[in-house]
Design a protein around this motif. Structure first.
Motif, short mmCIF file in Angstrom:
data_model
loop_
_atom_site.label_atom_id
_atom_site.label_comp_id
_atom_site.label_asym_id
_atom_site.label_seq_id
_atom_site.Cartn_x
_atom_site.Cartn_y
_atom_site.Cartn_z
N ARG A 81 -12.37 -5.28 -2.88
CA ARG A 81 -13.45 -6.06 -3.51
C ARG A 81 -14.41 -5.13 -4.22
O ARG A 81 -15.62 -5.25 -4.11
CB ARG A 81 -14.18 -6.89 -2.44
CG ARG A 81 -13.27 -7.82 -1.66
CD ARG A 81 -14.00 -8.58 -0.59
NE ARG A 81 -14.66 -7.71 0.37
CZ ARG A 81 -15.45 -8.17 1.35
NH1 ARG A 81 -15.66 -9.46 1.48
NH2 ARG A 81 -16.02 -7.33 2.18
N SER A 130 -20.35 -1.00 5.46
CA SER A 130 -19.24 -0.37 4.74
C SER A 130 -18.50 0.60 5.66
O SER A 130 -18.09 1.67 5.26
CB SER A 130 -19.75 0.40 3.52
OG SER A 130 -19.97 -0.45 2.44
N ASP A 159 -15.78 2.53 7.41
CA ASP A 159 -14.39 2.86 7.11
C ASP A 159 -14.00 3.98 8.05
O ASP A 159 -14.41 5.13 7.86
CB ASP A 159 -14.23 3.29 5.65
CG ASP A 159 -12.78 3.61 5.29
OD1 ASP A 159 -12.51 3.84 4.10
OD2 ASP A 159 -11.92 3.64 6.20
N TYR A 181 -14.02 6.79 -0.03
CA TYR A 181 -14.15 5.37 0.32
C TYR A 181 -13.62 4.49 -0.81
O TYR A 181 -12.83 3.59 -0.60
CB TYR A 181 -15.62 5.05 0.61
CG TYR A 181 -15.84 3.60 0.99
CD1 TYR A 181 -16.12 2.63 0.03
CD2 TYR A 181 -15.73 3.19 2.31
CE1 TYR A 181 -16.28 1.30 0.37
CE2 TYR A 181 -15.90 1.87 2.67
CZ TYR A 181 -16.18 0.93 1.69
OH TYR A 181 -16.34 -0.40 2.04
N THR A 217 -10.45 -2.01 6.97
CA THR A 217 -11.88 -2.24 6.74
C THR A 217 -12.14 -3.74 6.68
O THR A 217 -11.26 -4.54 6.35
CB THR A 217 -12.37 -1.58 5.45
OG1 THR A 217 -11.69 -2.16 4.33
CG2 THR A 217 -12.12 -0.09 5.45
N ALA A 218 -13.38 -4.09 6.99
CA ALA A 218 -13.76 -5.50 7.10
C ALA A 218 -13.60 -6.23 5.77
O ALA A 218 -13.90 -5.68 4.70
CB ALA A 218 -15.19 -5.60 7.60
N GLY A 219 -13.13 -7.48 5.86
CA GLY A 219 -13.05 -8.33 4.68
C GLY A 219 -11.85 -8.13 3.82
O GLY A 219 -11.72 -8.77 2.78
N SER A 220 -10.94 -7.27 4.21
CA SER A 220 -9.81 -6.96 3.33
C SER A 220 -8.54 -7.73 3.67
O SER A 220 -7.57 -7.68 2.93
CB SER A 220 -9.52 -5.46 3.37
OG SER A 220 -9.21 -5.05 4.69
N HIS A 266 -5.08 -6.47 6.50
CA HIS A 266 -6.27 -5.69 6.17
C HIS A 266 -5.88 -4.23 5.92
O HIS A 266 -4.78 -3.80 6.24
CB HIS A 266 -7.29 -5.77 7.31
CG HIS A 266 -6.78 -5.27 8.63
ND1 HIS A 266 -6.56 -3.94 8.91
CD2 HIS A 266 -6.42 -5.94 9.75
CE1 HIS A 266 -6.11 -3.81 10.14
NE2 HIS A 266 -6.00 -5.01 10.67
N ASP A 267 -6.82 -3.51 5.32
CA ASP A 267 -6.59 -2.09 5.09
C ASP A 267 -7.41 -1.25 6.04
O ASP A 267 -7.72 -0.09 5.77
CB ASP A 267 -6.92 -1.71 3.63
CG ASP A 267 -8.43 -1.71 3.36
OD1 ASP A 267 -8.83 -1.17 2.31
OD2 ASP A 267 -9.21 -2.25 4.18
#
Lengths: 253, 715
Positions: free
Chosen positions: A118, B285, B287, A107, B76-79, B73-74
């Protein structure tokens, strides 16, 4: 409430845009939230030589106020803390009762490859934030911003329209009026004053439900508004703003 | 007909998506036949429904809502670019066309975050509503990330795609909740003649009595649907299934995956848990990239760069990001990937270890022995051993590990600074004091692990030992890219097998590539066989090898053998090989069955196989030096091999038994690079042999010696 409205009609088809149609209605709340997000956008904080994101208190504070969880790695396990309650649980490669698992090495390795990651290093532990935080306290968000930067909430009350928008659309604002006094219009009311007109089955029958008959509004210069070669912003200040009900009306099909 | 791009962000051309959309019929910006692209950056709130239906009046052909590459994005959320959804209507977004207008709608690379909040509506993303039976209205929804939807008591079709020739591909959708007693679907395709490919759907759940939850709902009874490589797992509820849909004869689906038994079509994968597939299913989280050795890895169908449905190619680069690009924008086609199922194309992590005095390992054997160490390698990794200096193999080095831990590839090589220059003593060098039959073996008889050995000098020191000392390449009797062997850019010389038979490089396996090797000075008195290179099985390639001075009774510099004497499968393809100076009674430069497909080979006798062969050339006319002890088999000026080869490009597909592609960079140094690591693609014509002569090099100043050359010069 800041308004963006059309200044020309596309066609006779009501599903296309008509002169005066409300395109967007932005509340002060939304404007402030957007500004806060832009100020605290993690892309604007450097990635250190170590590869981790700079744990600037402005950024970390923002993430702590707007995310549900803080995650911290401990070997091949992850400590998840629900920020609002302080509740802690542990995650690993073996699924828990809720079926959750994480391969933390993979991850983190994946995140660090991406320029938009982040991941911070906090006391030697990889740390990140995630999860939906409901009922974000935006006052706390702004407290954090004003503590750790020179930005002030009061400076972000007006939506920042682009030059192209000022040319191609009409721009104005309005105020609420309750109990004989001016007030700001709530976000809910702003949302209600934009969007399409739909029938009982939910099918769209007109592109926009609301319209601004700007040609009848004295504070809006019709010619300047319709001139697409010129930037024009008809927003006013304080009580010079039109009242909502005087400015925005329901469109007819 | 132009492509007109506008930015959508604070300080951009437009500050909101709605404003950009409203201006799509603006004739001062767009002309008939144009493509309008709105590039969204930053985060945006969607508080009220956006109707994406403009542009038809001015005559746009494509309207595309996308994200600049730097802001994507990558997975995943927020990226990347986040749309925070808070609409209370049934749709938060509808891409459609007014009656009589034909504009293709493309929506890609956006994150749709519903914030796990019931806003009161069904909150659908609808793309291509209103149907439409022309390719000119065909919508695309791709590379989006949709998550944390709470429909409350409303029904949900979170992503609903309609319209003929619609393409829904490479999206990730997860965590959808509903208490509806009707239904809740994650991704739903409502139309015939459409493509749904490489999507990942996880965790769609209802708690309503009698409600059915479906991760993927396909209304395929209308026919001509193409449904490939989709994952739907973790669907839950009183009546839940990962997949639902009716297949008709004209609907084609394959290589789909579910946690239950509902994934349809051929080559389907059932019974896979999300925890075994994804990097993280932890709330907050998530992914949904694939873990190493997930069942979805390598289990997909190769779709190429588009999907053809009812005569039209869709999901192609014509409208936006094509289907061969995964959720990380990795090009599955350009990277020669074996397609995975789902939105993610997993990239095998490379774990590199040094092999040298003072390195991670001091010997190749130690490195090879550690290939199944799970504290070093994970399932799905590629193990690279970078070997420097001199190493003596005292026993057979068997490169067969890694299958237990689940490696996909093992590669032993020399770091660039320590590679030989095609002459003895110039780079990483192995000698042998082994008395076994073989000194080096690349093999595995059970698991599928790709093997590569490159840039090594094997110096047999012209010393007779009691064994045959072969380089033995075998992967057992099984085909497939997973067992492919690549032996390239090696320098092998001075082999004296005494009276033992000898095949210095013996490739006894399917699916291998032997290219750009130099072999010289091989001798034996055996009457059994004496070969420089022996290609034993089919589905293989030998290209641009140089073999010189193999001697012995019935010796062959290069020998091709097919297991099937009928010749039906003798497709050991051979191009651009040099074999000269073979000597001994009954010897020939090339021998065995003629390679099935071959051309542009060169021999000193008449045995060079295939078309455009060059024959009758002597070593002295070809090589810089054949002087014993100073052999240099680079091509000299005027050599007949110069410009006489065939251009093989950057890879080669052996066309029989599944179209296995070999020799490309995924397995090491690709076949277009010569023995000096010069890229033949920069040359006008390919030479025959391991060296691509570069004329300018003759007058070039001496280059800096590599570390090994410095050490050897000091001898």
């Amino acid at each position: 409430m800041d308004l963006l409205f059309r200044t020309s009609t596309v066609s006779a088809d009501p599903l296309t845009g008509s002169d005066g149609d409300v395109v967007c209605a932005m509340s002060c709340e939304q404007t402030e939230r957007t500004a806060a997000r832009n100020i605290c956008d993690h892309h604007g904080f450097q990635i250190l030589a170590s590869g981790y994101r700079d744990a600037d208190p402005l950024l970390v504070g923002f993430l702590g106020e707007t995310n549900k969880y803080r995650f911290q790695r401990d070997g091949d396990r992850v400590e998840r803390t629900e920020i609002a309650t302080g509740a802690v649980d542990w995650l690993g490669s073996t699924p828990n009762d809720a079926g959750e698992s994480i391969d933390v090495e993979q991850y983190i390795e994946r995140r660090l490859r991406h320029s938009g990651h982040r991941i911070f290093l906090d006391a030697g532990r990889e740390t990140w934030y995630g999860g939906t935080r409901k009922n974000i306290d935006w006052s706390e968000v702004w407290n954090n911003i004003e503590t750790h930067s020179d930005h002030r909430r009061a400076s972000f009350q007006d939506w920042e329209f682009s030059a192209l928008e000022r040319q191609h659309f009409g721009i104005c604002n309005c105020r609420g009026f309750r109990n004989g006094e001016s007030c700001e219009i709530s976000h809910v009311t702003c949302v209600e004053h934009s969007g399409p007109l739909v029938d009982e089955a939910g099918e769209m029958i007109r592109k926009a439900r609301w319209t601004v008959p700007y040609w009848d509004i004295s504070s809006i210069d019709t010619d300047q508004t319709r001139n697409k070669n010129q930037e024009y912003d008809a927003r006013q200040v304080g009580d010079d703003r039109e009242k909502l009900d005087d400015l925005v009306i329901e469109a007819t099909v | 007909m132009a492509t007109v791009e506008k930015t959508i962000k604070t300080g951009g051309d437009y500050s909101t998506i709605a404003a950009w959309e409203e201006d799509l019929d603006e004739s001062s910006i767009y002309s008939s036949g144009d493509t309008a692209v709105g590039l969204v950056s930053g985060d945006h709130e969607i508080g009220t429904k956006i109707t994406f239906n403009s542009g038809g009046t001015v005559g746009l052909v494509i309207t595309r809502l996308s994200v600049p590459e730097a802001d994507r994005h990558d997975g995943t959320a927020g990226s990347g670019v986040t749309l925070t959804i808070s609409t209370s209507s049934n749709y938060c977004f509808e891409a459609t066309n007014p009656s009589g207008e034909d504009v293709r709608r493309v929506v890609e690379w956006l994150e749709w975050d519903y914030e796990d909040t019931d806003h009161g509506g069904d909150e659908w993303i609808s793309v291509g509503s209103g149907g439409g039976s022309t390719i000119d209205r065909a919508p695309v929804f791709s590379h989006n990330l949709v998550h944390d939807v709470d429909c409350g008591s409303n029904i949900g079709r979170i992503v609903q795609v309609g319209g003929w020739w619609s393409a829904t591909h490479n999206n990730i959708l997860y965590t959808v909740r509903s208490t509806s007693s009707a239904y809740c679907h994650g991704l739903q395709c409502n139309e015939r003649i459409s493509a749904v490919a490489n999507n990942t759907v996880y965790d769609v759940a209802t708690t309503g009595s009698g409600a059915n939850a479906r991760g993927l709902k396909i209304n395929s009874e209308l026919g001509y649907l193409r449904c490939f490589n989709n994952i739907s797992v973790g669907t839950a509820g009183t009546s839940a299934a990962d997949w639902d849909g009716t297949w008709t004869g004209s609907t084609i689906g394959a290589n789909n995956l579910s946690s239950d038994s509902t994934a349809p079509g051929g080559d389907e994968v059932h019974g896979e848990a999300a925890a075994d597939l994804f990097v993280s299913t932890s709330g907050g989280s998530e992914d949904l990239h694939l873990k190493g050795c997930a069942a979805a890895v390598g289990a997909g169908a190769d779709l190429g760069t588009s999907v053809t449905v009812y005569g039209n190619a869709i999901a192609s680069s014509t409208t936006g990001t094509a289907v061969n690009f995964d959720i990380d924008n990795r090009d599955r086609v350009a990277e020669w990937d074996t397609w995975d199922i789902g939105a993610d194309q997993r990239v095998s992590p490379i774990v590199t270890k040094t092999i040298k005095s003072g390195g991670d390992y001091t010997s190749p054997s130690a490195w090879a022995a550690d290939l199944d160490d799970s504290s070093i390698y994970g399932c799905g990794d590629t193990a690279v051993g970078e070997c420097s200096g001199e190493h003596e193999l005292t026993t057979e080095l068997i490169l067969n590990g890694g299958g237990t831990v689940g490696l996909v590839q093992t590669r032993i090589t020399a770091p660039t600074a320590d590679r030989h220059d095609g002459t003895a003593g110039s780079g990483t060098r192995w000698t042998s004091s082994s008395t076994g039959t073989k000194i080096f073996r690349m093999s595995h008889s059970v698991a599928s692990v790709q093997r590569t050995c490159e840039w090594i000098e094997f110096d047999f020191e012209d010393t007779v030992r009691s064994g045959d000392e072969w380089i033995y390449i075998t992967q057992g009797l099984a085909e497939g890219t997973g067992r492919l062997c690549n032996f390239s850019h090696n320098l092998l010389h001075d082999m004296d097998a005494g009276s033992s038979p000898c095949r210095l490089v013996w490739a006894e396996t399917y699916c291998n590539a032997l290219h750009n090797n130099i072999v010289y000075n091989v001798t034996s008195t055996s009457t059994n066989f004496v070969y420089g290179i022996n290609h034993y099985f089919y589905n293989s390639l030998s290209s641009n090898n140089t073999v010189y001075n193999v001697s012995g009774p019935d010796a062959n510099g290069i020998y091709y053998y097919s297991r099937f004497s009928s010749g039906a499968y003798d497709n050991n393809d051979a191009y651009n090989n040099i074999s000269v100076g073979t000597s001994g009674t009954g010897s020939a430069d090339f021998g065995g069955y003629a390679a099935n497909r071959s051309s542009n080979n060169l021999s000193s006798d008449s045995s060079a196989p295939g078309s455009d062969a060059v024959t009758g050339e002597s070593a002295a006319d070809l090589f810089v030096s054949t002087s014993a002890g100073s052999e240099d088999l680079h091509l000299k000026s005027g050599a007949a091999a110069i410009g006489a080869g065939v251009d093989l490009g950057t890879s080669y597909t052996v066309d029989v038994h599944g179209g296995i592609t070999v020799g490309m960079s995924r397995f090491g140094t690709a076949l277009n690079f010569d023995i000096d690591n010069y890229d033949r693609e920069d040359a006008d014509d390919w030479d025959i042999g391991a060296d691509q002569r570069v004329a300018a090099a003759a007058s070039a100043l001496p280059v800096a010696m590599n570390t090994y050359q410095q050490m050897m010069r000091g001898r």
